[in-house]
Motif scaffolding. Sequence first.
Motif, PDB file in Angstrom:
ATOM      1  N   ARG A 131       0.821  -1.218   0.000  1.00 33.11           N
ATOM      2  CA  ARG A 131       0.000   0.000   0.000  1.00 33.11           C
ATOM      3  C   ARG A 131       0.852   1.263   0.000  1.00 33.11           C
ATOM      4  NH1 ARG A 131      -3.768  -3.222   3.450  1.00 33.11           N
ATOM      5  NH2 ARG A 131      -2.481  -2.650   5.239  1.00 33.11           N
ATOM      6  N   LEU A 132       1.956   1.237   0.718  1.00 34.67           N
ATOM      7  CA  LEU A 132       2.831   2.407   0.798  1.00 34.67           C
ATOM      8  C   LEU A 132       3.714   2.562  -0.434  1.00 34.67           C
ATOM      9  CD1 LEU A 132       3.885   1.989   4.530  1.00 34.67           C
ATOM     10  CD2 LEU A 132       2.600   3.933   3.615  1.00 34.67           C
ATOM     11  N   GLY A 133       3.814   1.501  -1.240  1.00 34.72           N
ATOM     12  CA  GLY A 133       4.622   1.569  -2.451  1.00 34.72           C
ATOM     13  C   GLY A 133       6.111   1.629  -2.180  1.00 34.72           C
ATOM     14  N   THR A 134       6.572   0.859  -1.197  1.00 35.04           N
ATOM     15  CA  THR A 134       7.984   0.878  -0.818  1.00 35.04           C
ATOM     16  C   THR A 134       8.456  -0.547  -0.544  1.00 35.04           C
ATOM     17  OG1 THR A 134       9.578   1.879   0.715  1.00 35.04           O
ATOM     18  CG2 THR A 134       7.485   1.175   1.650  1.00 35.04           C
ATOM     19  N   ASP A 135       9.784  -0.716  -0.387  1.00 34.70           N
ATOM     20  CA  ASP A 135      10.302  -2.039  -0.082  1.00 34.70           C
ATOM     21  C   ASP A 135      10.828  -2.138   1.345  1.00 34.70           C
ATOM     22  OD1 ASP A 135      12.538  -0.493  -0.401  1.00 34.70           O
ATOM     23  OD2 ASP A 135      13.474  -1.734  -1.947  1.00 34.70           O
ATOM     24  N   TYR A 136      10.675  -1.071   2.126  1.00 36.09           N
ATOM     25  CA  TYR A 136      11.007  -1.159   3.547  1.00 36.09           C
ATOM     26  C   TYR A 136      10.227  -0.107   4.333  1.00 36.09           C
ATOM     27  CZ  TYR A 136      14.086   2.968   3.116  1.00 36.09           C
ATOM     28  OH  TYR A 136      14.579   4.234   2.907  1.00 36.09           O
ATOM     29  N   ILE A 137      10.020  -0.394   5.593  1.00 33.88           N
ATOM     30  CA  ILE A 137       9.333   0.503   6.524  1.00 33.88           C
ATOM     31  C   ILE A 137      10.355   0.946   7.560  1.00 33.88           C
ATOM     32  CG2 ILE A 137       7.603   0.570   8.384  1.00 33.88           C
ATOM     33  CD1 ILE A 137       6.038  -1.534   6.579  1.00 33.88           C
TER      34      ILE A 137
END
Length: 331
Positions: A128-134
Amino acid sequence: MEYRTLGNSPVQASAVTFGAWAIGGWMWGGSDRADAIEAIRASFDEGVTSIDTAPIYGQGHSEVLVGEAIKGIPREKVQLLTKFGMRWDTRQGDFAFHTTDNDGNPLDVFKYAAKESVIRECEDSLRRLGTDYIDLLQIHWPDKTTPVSETMEALEILLQQGKIRAAGVSNYSAELLKEARQTLAVASDQVPYSMVERSIEKELVPYCLETGTSIIAYSPLQRGLLTGKIKPDHVFAPGDHRPGTLFYRPENIRRINAFLDKIRPLAGDKGVSLSQLVIRWTIDRPGITVALAGARNAAQAAENARAAAFSLAADERNLIDTALGELVLES
């Protein structure tokens, strides 16, 4: 803007962080997509590099909006903070409450933080965030059906996989935080804290100072009440949760506004708004690393961000604390 390290992690967050609950619409009477995205971008332009969200905020809607808003910003220049453990798509875990989604459909929400659920939720948030890490992944609320150690082990796995840069908790007492830290040295605890809600000062703040655990304060403006713009006869949009809370009782609104009138001259002398004065006081408190400030449009976002652009002298903080000591709320 000031930037502060979260606990023992490599993550540095802006002292004023964008709180993305309200833009999800859920429990806030809806939201406007364009306004929400503009609010995040205006906040970033003012130096707010960190955004705190959660899957439950609009059942994924807030995370999607955050993902849209940060497109075009180099990923390393923004810190994404989100959560897990409030499931509306399963009946596993500890029943939390009945609610409705943004379309008015009924939902049952469960607190659930078993290992496989944590890992699945992380993957959903990444998408959902469109990323590969948080940058910081936090358990949203304690789940009494899952051992704390199991939840912390799941976070350790995600750290080792590089899916997250830091692990945190939210709404944990000092006792629960101690238990969590037996398995994993979590970076932070996100808890409610404001001028009128200071219960964490008794046990949690001293423990976090002792262990180097950051405190992320949510609702520092007491969900808008400490802006001074809410009056006892305020009309809330359908679905807004605030009228049912202690602080929004008409008598307490009156008493809080009377307190705000006492500190309003200080805000005027410094050329800042009441909101900015309140947020600045919050991030100056012992143990508080970050304050989350929500905004539903660009003007609100920019105003919140500028709370880090001035300082309070010791006598100014004492003036505020004296006025606070005279405030007694109706229980």
